[in-house]
Write an enzyme that holds these catalytic residues in place. Structure first.
Site, PDB file in Angstrom:
ATOM      1  N   GLU A   1      -5.833  -4.060  -1.112  1.00 38.17           N
ATOM      2  CA  GLU A   1      -6.158  -5.262  -0.341  1.00 38.17           C
ATOM      3  C   GLU A   1      -7.221  -6.116  -1.020  1.00 38.17           C
ATOM      4  O   GLU A   1      -7.556  -7.195  -0.560  1.00 38.17           O
ATOM      5  CB  GLU A   1      -6.651  -4.857   1.065  1.00 38.17           C
ATOM      6  CG  GLU A   1      -5.555  -4.301   1.971  1.00 38.17           C
ATOM      7  CD  GLU A   1      -5.360  -2.786   1.829  1.00 38.17           C
ATOM      8  OE1 GLU A   1      -5.756  -2.236   0.785  1.00 38.17           O
ATOM      9  OE2 GLU A   1      -4.808  -2.169   2.756  1.00 38.17           O
TER      10      GLU A   1
ATOM     11  N   THR B   1       0.875  -1.172   0.000  1.00 35.42           N
ATOM     12  CA  THR B   1       0.000   0.000   0.000  1.00 35.42           C
ATOM     13  C   THR B   1       0.916   1.226   0.000  1.00 35.42           C
ATOM     14  O   THR B   1       2.103   1.103   0.335  1.00 35.42           O
ATOM     15  CB  THR B   1      -0.894   0.034   1.253  1.00 35.42           C
ATOM     16  OG1 THR B   1      -0.034   0.066   2.388  1.00 35.42           O
ATOM     17  CG2 THR B   1      -1.780  -1.191   1.339  1.00 35.42           C
TER      18      THR B   1
ATOM     19  N   LYS C   1     -16.661  15.922  10.652  1.00 29.91           N
ATOM     20  CA  LYS C   1     -17.742  15.812  11.639  1.00 29.91           C
ATOM     21  C   LYS C   1     -18.080  17.201  12.140  1.00 29.91           C
ATOM     22  O   LYS C   1     -17.312  17.838  12.828  1.00 29.91           O
ATOM     23  CB  LYS C   1     -17.311  14.904  12.791  1.00 29.91           C
ATOM     24  CG  LYS C   1     -17.076  13.485  12.295  1.00 29.91           C
ATOM     25  CD  LYS C   1     -16.505  12.580  13.361  1.00 29.91           C
ATOM     26  CE  LYS C   1     -16.077  11.273  12.715  1.00 29.91           C
ATOM     27  NZ  LYS C   1     -14.644  11.213  12.408  1.00 29.91           N
TER      28      LYS C   1
ATOM     29  N   TRP D   1     -22.214  14.238   9.780  1.00 28.93           N
ATOM     30  CA  TRP D   1     -21.068  14.001   8.913  1.00 28.93           C
ATOM     31  C   TRP D   1     -21.220  14.734   7.589  1.00 28.93           C
ATOM     32  O   TRP D   1     -22.292  14.758   7.001  1.00 28.93           O
ATOM     33  CB  TRP D   1     -20.917  12.501   8.608  1.00 28.93           C
ATOM     34  CG  TRP D   1     -20.414  11.714   9.773  1.00 28.93           C
ATOM     35  CD1 TRP D   1     -20.270  12.145  11.061  1.00 28.93           C
ATOM     36  CD2 TRP D   1     -20.007  10.343   9.754  1.00 28.93           C
ATOM     37  NE1 TRP D   1     -19.778  11.138  11.846  1.00 28.93           N
ATOM     38  CE2 TRP D   1     -19.611  10.021  11.074  1.00 28.93           C
ATOM     39  CE3 TRP D   1     -19.916   9.369   8.769  1.00 28.93           C
ATOM     40  CZ2 TRP D   1     -19.144   8.749  11.420  1.00 28.93           C
ATOM     41  CZ3 TRP D   1     -19.456   8.112   9.109  1.00 28.93           C
ATOM     42  CH2 TRP D   1     -19.073   7.812  10.428  1.00 28.93           C
TER      43      TRP D   1
HETATM   44  P1  ADP Z   1      -3.587   3.396  -1.407  1.00 30.38           P
HETATM   45  O1  ADP Z   1      -2.324   2.698  -1.704  1.00 30.38           O
HETATM   46  O2  ADP Z   1      -3.655   4.858  -1.691  1.00 30.38           O
HETATM   47  O3  ADP Z   1      -4.288   2.960  -0.158  1.00 30.38           O
HETATM   48  P2  ADP Z   1      -5.448   1.933  -2.964  1.00 30.38           P
HETATM   49  O4  ADP Z   1      -5.341   1.861  -4.402  1.00 30.38           O
HETATM   50  O5  ADP Z   1      -5.420   0.696  -2.178  1.00 30.38           O
HETATM   51  O6  ADP Z   1      -4.350   2.893  -2.611  1.00 30.38           O
HETATM   52  O7  ADP Z   1      -6.643   2.849  -2.536  1.00 30.38           O
HETATM   53  C1  ADP Z   1      -7.855   2.344  -2.115  1.00 30.38           C
HETATM   54  C2  ADP Z   1      -8.725   3.458  -1.643  1.00 30.38           C
HETATM   55  O8  ADP Z   1      -8.950   4.424  -2.668  1.00 30.38           O
HETATM   56  C3  ADP Z   1     -10.085   2.998  -1.244  1.00 30.38           C
HETATM   57  O9  ADP Z   1     -10.097   2.457   0.062  1.00 30.38           O
HETATM   58  C4  ADP Z   1     -10.894   4.292  -1.358  1.00 30.38           C
HETATM   59  O10 ADP Z   1     -10.750   5.104  -0.225  1.00 30.38           O
HETATM   60  C5  ADP Z   1     -10.250   4.978  -2.530  1.00 30.38           C
HETATM   61  N1  ADP Z   1     -11.027   4.731  -3.756  1.00 30.38           N
HETATM   62  C6  ADP Z   1     -10.774   3.844  -4.731  1.00 30.38           C
HETATM   63  N2  ADP Z   1     -11.685   3.937  -5.710  1.00 30.38           N
HETATM   64  C7  ADP Z   1     -12.561   4.902  -5.351  1.00 30.38           C
HETATM   65  C8  ADP Z   1     -13.739   5.471  -5.936  1.00 30.38           C
HETATM   66  N3  ADP Z   1     -14.197   5.083  -7.113  1.00 30.38           N
HETATM   67  N4  ADP Z   1     -14.369   6.438  -5.254  1.00 30.38           N
HETATM   68  C9  ADP Z   1     -13.929   6.858  -4.057  1.00 30.38           C
HETATM   69  N5  ADP Z   1     -12.822   6.380  -3.465  1.00 30.38           N
HETATM   70  C10 ADP Z   1     -12.147   5.409  -4.096  1.00 30.38           C
END
Ligand code: ADP
Length: 542
Positions: free
Chosen positions: A331, A186, A439, A444
């Site tokens: 993940e 990540t 918040k 929210w």
């Molecule tokens: P990082 O390495 O930045 O965690 P990831 O590619 O695993 O990268 O990112 C996943 C996160 O990206 C998700 O948990 C969510 O918060 C955000 N995300 C992915 N796709 C979308 C989407 N279509 N809309 C909103 N948030 C998104």
């Protein structure tokens, strides 16, 4: 009673074998670091993947050893996807956009044995090489005559020469489908990064699912351009799904600017592209002022962060390109939901269809999801109640590589860290990452909603909404804005723009104009960094 069907393991080598046999002449086109276009077929890719496997055998690499890459989307990287995993080693895609300290930390943590890199990243490799204690072999992804003479990297070989001396014959080994195939960290915006260790089974099942019509709908009729990088979550699994279906692949290499992407789409007759919103922003930014149109592009998958409605609309209405909004995470290999309409939506008026399209979409078979409250109780699917999103399924992590972070599961479910609603038709809408939710007075506010409105203003190029401490309301939203070059908008105008588009109490208290918003290694806005930038900021008195 056990079924009586053959128990053939789902292995990544099976995908490239299938592509070679059934789609041997389908093309793979790559823009190289050298600037030229390279083209060959799945048949040649399969043959060179076998050479990679032989080369790894010759290095004496054991089953399960990690082979790292620092590479753009291209045919050599594609060959490594198959040669490394297919021969039972683990492909570790390093993210070259990370800080060198992080790259070194991750390579050591993963105990990488080999590092294959594009020449673009030679300075990065030179910077980290002394600190990467496990790496024994360095391979530059280039032809022999392009190998730099005085790189300072001991034993540096050119990839083409390295595999060139190997036989194209290789019998892919058969093993348990739960064997590890690839590793992705990540981006580690908080603390040290943790890694998802995918398996042959999880990657193959994900490849099947990704190709389904209501998911990414990938077929032998497509020419696909994955702009989404192969160094992050396996380019959403497209290199696997493309082999599974025999789709033509078009790799952009290092040229990710709007002009280069546009030219590649046109010259290679791309029907289908995938990427994060920031990339498409650059593409549309290039096309709009000069009135360019697409002649072959029909669909694009946009995900990784929330796709602004204005972008979905622009693709749809101005260019006739269907946008498929996708949600997922490292993940989850990464696909969780994709937004396509159902049969019953056919008769809806266009604006109602658009309202659905803006959501992150429906779960793919293989991904089970639920929203829960702070006590873990499941919340209703009414499209209004929002809660923490939990998922489970065969391509969702059970735990992190080397057990980092302990057991992440809650009652067998993986908490995504995202907050959202699910409607009665099963459409998920992400309102925020739980740490970004604002918040205010016990209610929210969705930072995504606030950002989407700002970027719908013609003078706004990028917007990030963050919560600022407030003595009475706990937090109040502030929107940080980057203006489009040559355009202007005042704070009052922008705040006025929110009227009627969002509830009054959700309108930001202030607008802060900045030159640039810091982006992370996967092209997402880094709100942690932004909060640091605004450390001395105080909200206007109201
Ligand atoms: P990082 O390495 O930045 O965690 P990831 O590619 O695993 O990268 O990112 C996943 C996160 O990206 C998700 O948990 C969510 O918060 C955000 N995300 C992915 N796709 C979308 C989407 N279509 N809309 C909103 N948030 C998104």
């Amino acid at each position: 009673m056990l079924g009586l069907m053959q128990n053939q393991p789902l292995l990544i080598s099976g995908l490239i074998e299938f592509a070679e046999r059934h789609h041997g002449d389908a093309e793979i086109v790559s823009r190289r670091v050298e600037g030229d276009l390279h083209r060959y077929t799945y048949k040649e890719a399969a043959s060179r993947s076998r050479q990679v496997a032989n080369a790894l055998d010759q290095l004496g690499l054991a089953f399960g050893d990690r082979v790292a890459t620092l590479a753009w989307n291209g045919y050599r990287h594609f060959e490594l996807y198959y040669g490394v995993s297919g021969s039972g080693r683990v492909l570790h895609t390093l993210n070259p956009r990370l800080h060198p300290d992080q790259v070194a930390w991750i390579a050591n943590h993963a105990e990488d044995q080999v590092l294959c890199f594009d020449l673009t990243f030679l300075p990065l490799v030179q910077a980290v090489q002394g600190r990467c204690t496990s790496i024994k072999h360095y391979i530059a992804l280039c032809a022999a005559d392009k190998l730099p003479a005085d790189s300072g990297i001991p034993g540096l070989q050119s990839y083409d020469a390295w595999i060139g001396q190997q036989s194209t014959e290789y019998r892919w080994p058969s093993f348990d489908e739960n064997t590890a195939s690839s590793l992705c960290y990540t981006s580690g915006t908080t603390g040290n990064p943790k890694a998802a260790l995918y398996s042959h089974r999880s990657s193959t099942l994900h490849a099947y699912a990704a190709a389904l019509p209501d998911v990414m709908s990938i077929s032998a009729r497509d020419a696909i351009l994955p702009v989404v990088p192969m160094f992050h979550v396996n380019a959403w699994g497209i290199p696997y799904s493309a082999a599974l279906t025999g789709a033509k692949l078009v790799f952009p290499g290092p040229a990710l600017d709007g002009k280069s992407i546009y030219e590649l789409i046109e010259s290679e007759k791309v029907s289908y592209a995938a990427g994060v919103p920031t990339v498409w922003q650059m593409l549309l930014g290039h096309m709009k002022p000069v009135g360019l149109k697409f002649s072959t592009l029909r669909r694009t998958v946009i995900g990784g962060s929330a796709c602004p409605p204005a972008m979905i609309q622009a693709f749809n209405e101005d260019y006739g390109v269907e946008v498929l909004h996708a949600w997922g995470m490292t993940e989850m290999s990464p696909l969780g939901t994709l937004c396509t309409l159902k049969n019953k939506h056919d008769a809806l008026p266009p604006d109602e269809k658009m309202r659905i399209r803006l959501k992150q979409g429906r779960a793919i078979y293989g991904v089970d999801m639920k929203i829960v409250d702070a006590e873990g109780a499941e919340l209703p699917w009414d499209g209004k109640t929002f809660g923490d999103l939990h998922v489970r399924g065969p391509w969702v992590v059970r735990s992190y590589f080397k057990g980092e972070g302990g057991d992440p599961l809650v009652d067998g479910w993986f908490p995504t860290g995202d907050v959202g609603t699910i409607d009665s038709d099963g459409y998920l809408q992400i309102t925020d990452r739980s740490k970004d939710v604002i918040k205010s007075g016990g209610e929210w506010i969705s930072s995504i909603d606030v950002e989407n409105i700002a970027v719908a203003h013609p003078a706004v190029a990028m917007a990030a909404c963050i919560g600022m401490p407030h003595p009475k309301w706990d937090e109040r939203p502030v929107v940080v804005v980057v203006k489009r070059p040559g355009m202007d908008v005042s704070k009052d105008e922008l705040l006025h723009f929110y009227e009627g588009r969002i509830a009054k109490w959700q309108v930001p208290d202030d607008v802060v104009f900045v030159e640039a918003i810091p982006l992370g290694a996967t092209g997402k806005m880094l709100k942690t960094r932004l909060r640091e930038m605004l450390r001395d900021y105080t909200l206007p008195q109201t």
